[in-house]
Design an enzyme around this catalytic site. Structure first.
Site, PDB file in Angstrom:
ATOM      1  N   LYS A  23       0.836  -1.222   0.000  1.00 44.95           N
ATOM      2  CA  LYS A  23       0.000   0.000   0.000  1.00 44.95           C
ATOM      3  C   LYS A  23       0.861   1.258   0.000  1.00 44.95           C
ATOM      4  O   LYS A  23       0.623   2.179  -0.782  1.00 44.95           O
ATOM      5  CB  LYS A  23      -0.912  -0.005   1.236  1.00 44.95           C
ATOM      6  CG  LYS A  23      -1.599   1.332   1.474  1.00 44.95           C
ATOM      7  CD  LYS A  23      -2.345   1.394   2.788  1.00 44.95           C
ATOM      8  CE  LYS A  23      -1.515   1.546   4.016  1.00 44.95           C
ATOM      9  NZ  LYS A  23      -1.434   2.856   4.650  1.00 44.95           N
ATOM     10  N   ASN A  24       1.844   1.305   0.878  1.00 40.58           N
ATOM     11  CA  ASN A  24       2.586   2.563   1.032  1.00 40.58           C
ATOM     12  C   ASN A  24       3.546   2.838  -0.129  1.00 40.58           C
ATOM     13  O   ASN A  24       3.924   3.985  -0.350  1.00 40.58           O
ATOM     14  CB  ASN A  24       3.285   2.605   2.391  1.00 40.58           C
ATOM     15  CG  ASN A  24       2.273   2.737   3.529  1.00 40.58           C
ATOM     16  OD1 ASN A  24       1.114   3.087   3.299  1.00 40.58           O
ATOM     17  ND2 ASN A  24       2.696   2.427   4.736  1.00 40.58           N
ATOM     18  N   CYS A 118      -4.191   7.719   9.718  1.00 36.26           N
ATOM     19  CA  CYS A 118      -4.512   7.166  11.033  1.00 36.26           C
ATOM     20  C   CYS A 118      -4.050   8.108  12.129  1.00 36.26           C
ATOM     21  O   CYS A 118      -3.006   8.750  12.017  1.00 36.26           O
ATOM     22  CB  CYS A 118      -3.836   5.800  11.201  1.00 36.26           C
ATOM     23  SG  CYS A 118      -4.661   4.494  10.278  1.00 36.26           S
ATOM     24  N   ARG A 123       2.137  13.700  13.688  1.00 35.47           N
ATOM     25  CA  ARG A 123       2.438  13.561  12.260  1.00 35.47           C
ATOM     26  C   ARG A 123       2.692  14.884  11.522  1.00 35.47           C
ATOM     27  O   ARG A 123       1.975  15.240  10.585  1.00 35.47           O
ATOM     28  CB  ARG A 123       1.352  12.736  11.554  1.00 35.47           C
ATOM     29  CG  ARG A 123       1.081  11.442  12.264  1.00 35.47           C
ATOM     30  CD  ARG A 123       0.194  10.511  11.479  1.00 35.47           C
ATOM     31  NE  ARG A 123       0.902   9.767  10.432  1.00 35.47           N
ATOM     32  CZ  ARG A 123       0.358   8.818   9.701  1.00 35.47           C
ATOM     33  NH1 ARG A 123      -0.896   8.490   9.873  1.00 35.47           N
ATOM     34  NH2 ARG A 123       1.053   8.194   8.777  1.00 35.47           N
ATOM     35  N   ASP A 306       4.803  -0.109  11.966  1.00 33.30           N
ATOM     36  CA  ASP A 306       3.525  -0.641  11.467  1.00 33.30           C
ATOM     37  C   ASP A 306       3.281  -2.088  11.900  1.00 33.30           C
ATOM     38  O   ASP A 306       2.208  -2.637  11.646  1.00 33.30           O
ATOM     39  CB  ASP A 306       3.465  -0.549   9.933  1.00 33.30           C
ATOM     40  CG  ASP A 306       3.319   0.884   9.454  1.00 33.30           C
ATOM     41  OD1 ASP A 306       3.033   1.767  10.285  1.00 33.30           O
ATOM     42  OD2 ASP A 306       3.499   1.121   8.242  1.00 33.30           O
ATOM     43  N   ARG A 398      -8.497   0.086   5.148  1.00 37.00           N
ATOM     44  CA  ARG A 398      -7.587   1.038   4.479  1.00 37.00           C
ATOM     45  C   ARG A 398      -6.389   0.311   3.899  1.00 37.00           C
ATOM     46  O   ARG A 398      -5.784   0.775   2.938  1.00 37.00           O
ATOM     47  CB  ARG A 398      -6.991   2.024   5.497  1.00 37.00           C
ATOM     48  CG  ARG A 398      -7.951   2.887   6.198  1.00 37.00           C
ATOM     49  CD  ARG A 398      -7.171   3.738   7.166  1.00 37.00           C
ATOM     50  NE  ARG A 398      -6.784   4.899   6.430  1.00 37.00           N
ATOM     51  CZ  ARG A 398      -6.961   6.149   6.838  1.00 37.00           C
ATOM     52  NH1 ARG A 398      -7.423   6.381   8.028  1.00 37.00           N
ATOM     53  NH2 ARG A 398      -6.633   7.146   6.104  1.00 37.00           N
TER      54      ARG A 398
HETATM   55  N1  EPU Z   1       8.145  13.445  10.848  1.00 39.78           N
HETATM   56  C1  EPU Z   1       8.444  14.751  11.157  1.00 39.78           C
HETATM   57  N2  EPU Z   1       8.324  15.688  10.170  1.00 39.78           N
HETATM   58  C2  EPU Z   1       7.917  15.372   8.904  1.00 39.78           C
HETATM   59  C3  EPU Z   1       7.616  14.039   8.602  1.00 39.78           C
HETATM   60  C4  EPU Z   1       7.735  13.091   9.609  1.00 39.78           C
HETATM   61  O1  EPU Z   1       8.815  15.069  12.271  1.00 39.78           O
HETATM   62  O2  EPU Z   1       7.842  16.266   8.063  1.00 39.78           O
HETATM   63  C5  EPU Z   1       8.292  12.399  11.898  1.00 39.78           C
HETATM   64  C6  EPU Z   1       6.982  11.701  12.236  1.00 39.78           C
HETATM   65  O3  EPU Z   1       6.273  12.395  13.249  1.00 39.78           O
HETATM   66  C7  EPU Z   1       7.455  10.342  12.708  1.00 39.78           C
HETATM   67  C8  EPU Z   1       8.698  10.098  11.840  1.00 39.78           C
HETATM   68  O4  EPU Z   1       9.105  11.368  11.365  1.00 39.78           O
HETATM   69  O5  EPU Z   1       7.848  10.379  14.042  1.00 39.78           O
HETATM   70  C9  EPU Z   1       8.466   9.182  10.664  1.00 39.78           C
HETATM   71  O6  EPU Z   1       7.374   9.638   9.882  1.00 39.78           O
HETATM   72  P1  EPU Z   1       7.243   9.272   8.344  1.00 39.78           P
HETATM   73  O7  EPU Z   1       7.238  10.513   7.544  1.00 39.78           O
HETATM   74  O8  EPU Z   1       8.229   8.216   8.011  1.00 39.78           O
HETATM   75  O9  EPU Z   1       5.785   8.639   8.305  1.00 39.78           O
HETATM   76  P2  EPU Z   1       4.586   8.956   7.337  1.00 39.78           P
HETATM   77  O10 EPU Z   1       5.050   9.310   5.971  1.00 39.78           O
HETATM   78  O11 EPU Z   1       3.618   9.851   8.036  1.00 39.78           O
HETATM   79  C10 EPU Z   1       4.508   6.486   6.516  1.00 39.78           C
HETATM   80  C11 EPU Z   1       3.436   5.458   6.378  1.00 39.78           C
HETATM   81  C12 EPU Z   1       3.010   4.964   7.749  1.00 39.78           C
HETATM   82  C13 EPU Z   1       4.221   4.413   8.479  1.00 39.78           C
HETATM   83  C14 EPU Z   1       5.358   5.431   8.505  1.00 39.78           C
HETATM   84  C15 EPU Z   1       6.648   4.887   9.083  1.00 39.78           C
HETATM   85  C16 EPU Z   1       2.299   6.108   4.356  1.00 39.78           C
HETATM   86  C17 EPU Z   1       1.109   6.703   3.728  1.00 39.78           C
HETATM   87  N3  EPU Z   1       2.310   6.032   5.677  1.00 39.78           N
HETATM   88  O12 EPU Z   1       3.910   7.535   7.277  1.00 39.78           O
HETATM   89  O13 EPU Z   1       2.097   3.922   7.512  1.00 39.78           O
HETATM   90  O14 EPU Z   1       3.861   4.089   9.799  1.00 39.78           O
HETATM   91  O15 EPU Z   1       5.624   5.897   7.180  1.00 39.78           O
HETATM   92  O16 EPU Z   1       7.100   3.794   8.359  1.00 39.78           O
HETATM   93  O17 EPU Z   1       3.224   5.688   3.682  1.00 39.78           O
HETATM   94  C18 EPU Z   1       0.274   2.505   7.964  1.00 39.78           C
HETATM   95  O18 EPU Z   1       0.431   2.017   6.834  1.00 39.78           O
HETATM   96  O19 EPU Z   1      -0.485   2.004   8.828  1.00 39.78           O
HETATM   97  C19 EPU Z   1       1.002   3.709   8.317  1.00 39.78           C
HETATM   98  C20 EPU Z   1       0.661   4.469   9.342  1.00 39.78           C
END
Ligand code: EPU
Length: 433
Positions: A23-24, A118, A123, A306, A398
């Site tokens: 998915k991601n 979620c 985030r 995850d 989802r």
């Molecule tokens: N973070 C920041 N600033 C940013 C972006 C992230 O501080 O601009 C922090 C976040 O708060 C977190 C860490 O960096 O503590 C990692 O966040 P990341 O950006 O990697 O996560 P994301 O892009 O919001 C994606 C997946 C999540 C998965 C995470 C970590 C998607 C759509 N979502 O989220 O997937 O948990 O990476 O691998 O790709 C799920 O599939 O259930 C899910 C939540």
């Protein structure tokens, strides 16, 4: 009509299950697909809610989206006539932010509603915005929209303050057609980051180093058509691995890349499960009580956040005291209250869960707080004595395709029924008793 799962626990999972596309990775790849005016064919697409919402948004801005079958889609971005994305449904998904990088990279302009997803923590998206600004874009947030525009994007050296999957992918999208060279330092190394880079390269981008913490992107003037198959979903696979171990079953999990599952396999072996690796499958079996351990979630190749709720559920049934530290998202223990209602003994202090293993769980009426936590509660229901009903399964849908179908095919008793439909509950109980 809202649905719920009903599960009769206690049956070990046996047999084979085939894992779908990631998915991601798919979210990034679908956004990338609109960056060329040629037609792109994407295969091994998971047929899950977040993907379908993103495809709707892509169609909404004028791109041609042809769903050849549930797992294959053709996209043509030449007909895009709008760079503003603001719908109710798109507001609920996280992957919408990739349209910002893709539209900005292609048209130098994008207006996208702030991403949802979620509720697992605050985030922030500051690193995404910092990256876009470094490439020369003006970015501001007004009335819930992120508005980004640039005369032209110019490659830059960008150092992320935190390791972030989302910002790494978004900056690859925004910079792949920028003038000159972009370097991303402290990049995320997740398999889906590599898959999006591979897809962009298959369209003619020049991205090197994806999978390491330094990604180098040489801007190209245009991208072209491609046919691409998405990698298997590491987390769907991991969830079935844990479900096999938790139910003391024996499951061959097919269409996976075992290397992507290593952090999970190693932990399962450490606590006493058997994991056999094949070229594109893993077999997980277990016939005795598992042991306790310590786990800390980390960016790849560390233990994935995850998978934290699922493995914690398994440890709730293992012997002794386990410690699980969640280091990415501060709000990812919301399932603990629900597990406690089933008899688990878990105490959460800040970002640490202290889990005292219990001998068994008992069925209860519970609610899925988010996607992965919901999947963990399904695992709990599969193990528990008696019947479990799980509400708010829209979260689970989802990211898990035909979850109940795949689990039922492994011998367990689980069905999707309408919420508050007592007759459907009785029918299920009659069928499985
Ligand atoms: N973070 C920041 N600033 C940013 C972006 C992230 O501080 O601009 C922090 C976040 O708060 C977190 C860490 O960096 O503590 C990692 O966040 P990341 O950006 O990697 O996560 P994301 O892009 O919001 C994606 C997946 C999540 C998965 C995470 C970590 C998607 C759509 N979502 O989220 O997937 O948990 O990476 O691998 O790709 C799920 O599939 O259930 C899910 C939540």
């Amino acid at each position: 009509m809202e649905n719920q799962y009903i599960i009769k626990g206690g049956t070990p999972l046996h047999g084979e299950v085939t894992i779908g596309g990631a998915k991601n990775a798919a979210l990034g790849i679908l956004a990338a697909a609109i960056m060329t005016d040629d037609t792109v064919l994407i295969d091994n697409l998971p047929d899950v809610r977040d993907i379908n919402v993103l495809l709707e948004a892509i169609r909404g801005i004028g791109a041609t989206v042809e769903r050849i079958n549930p797992h294959t889609v053709k996209i043509n971005g030449s007909t895009i006539n709008d760079v503003t994305i603001d719908y109710d449904s798109i507001r609920k998904i996280r992957g919408s932010y990739y349209l910002l990088g893709a539209l900005l990279g292609k048209y130098n302009k994008a207006n996208v509603v702030l991403p949802g997803g979620c509720d697992i923590g605050s985030r922030p998206i500051d690193q995404h915005l910092k990256g876009f600004r470094a490439l020369g874009a003006t970015v501001n947030i007004e009335y819930g929209m992120i508005n980004a525009s640039a005369d032209k994007l110019i490659g830059k050296h960008i150092y992320f303050d935190v390791v972030t999957v989302g910002a790494t992918i978004n900056i690859m999208l925004a910079s792949c057609m920028a003038e000159g060279r972009t370097v991303i330092e402290n990049a995320a190394k997740e398999p889906h980051v590599v898959d999006v880079a591979n897809f962009l390269n298959s369209m003619g981008a020049n991205i090197k180093g994806a999978g390491t913490d330094k990604i180098r992107i040489n801007g190209v003037p245009r991208l072209h058509s491609s046919e691409y198959s998405i990698i298997p979903d590491q987390i769907e696979a991991g969830t079935f691995m844990v479900a096999a171990a938790a139910t003391k079953g024996d499951v061959l999990i097919k269409n996976v890349i075992p290397r992507h599952l290593e952090a999970i396999s190693v932990k399962l072996i450490e606590i006493g499960a058997t994991v056999e690796e094949f070229d594109d499958a893993v077999r997980v079996s277990c016939n005795n009580r598992l042991m306790h351990t310590q786990i800390k979630t980390l960016p790849y190749p560390g233990f994935p956040t995850d998978m934290q709720p699922q493995i914690s559920t398994l440890l709730a049934l293992s012997s002794g005291t386990s410690i699980v530290t969640e280091s990415l998202f501060e709000n990812r223990f919301k399932y603990v209250d629900e597990l406690s209602r089933m008899g688990a003994s878990i105490k959460v202090e800040g970002n640490v869960a202290i889990i005292e293993g219990v001998d068994g769980l008992t069925g209860a009426s519970i609610t899925a707080p988010d996607l992965r936590a919901g999947a963990a509660l399904v695992v709990a229901g599969l193990v528990a004595n008696g019947y479990t009903t799980i509400d708010s399964i829209q979260y689970i849908e989802r990211g898990y395709e035909n979850f109940e179908g795949k689990i039922t095919a492994l011998g367990a008793s689980m069905q999707k029924i309408p919420v508050d439909d007592e007759r459907a509950v009785q029918k299920f109980k009659l069928k499985v008793s």
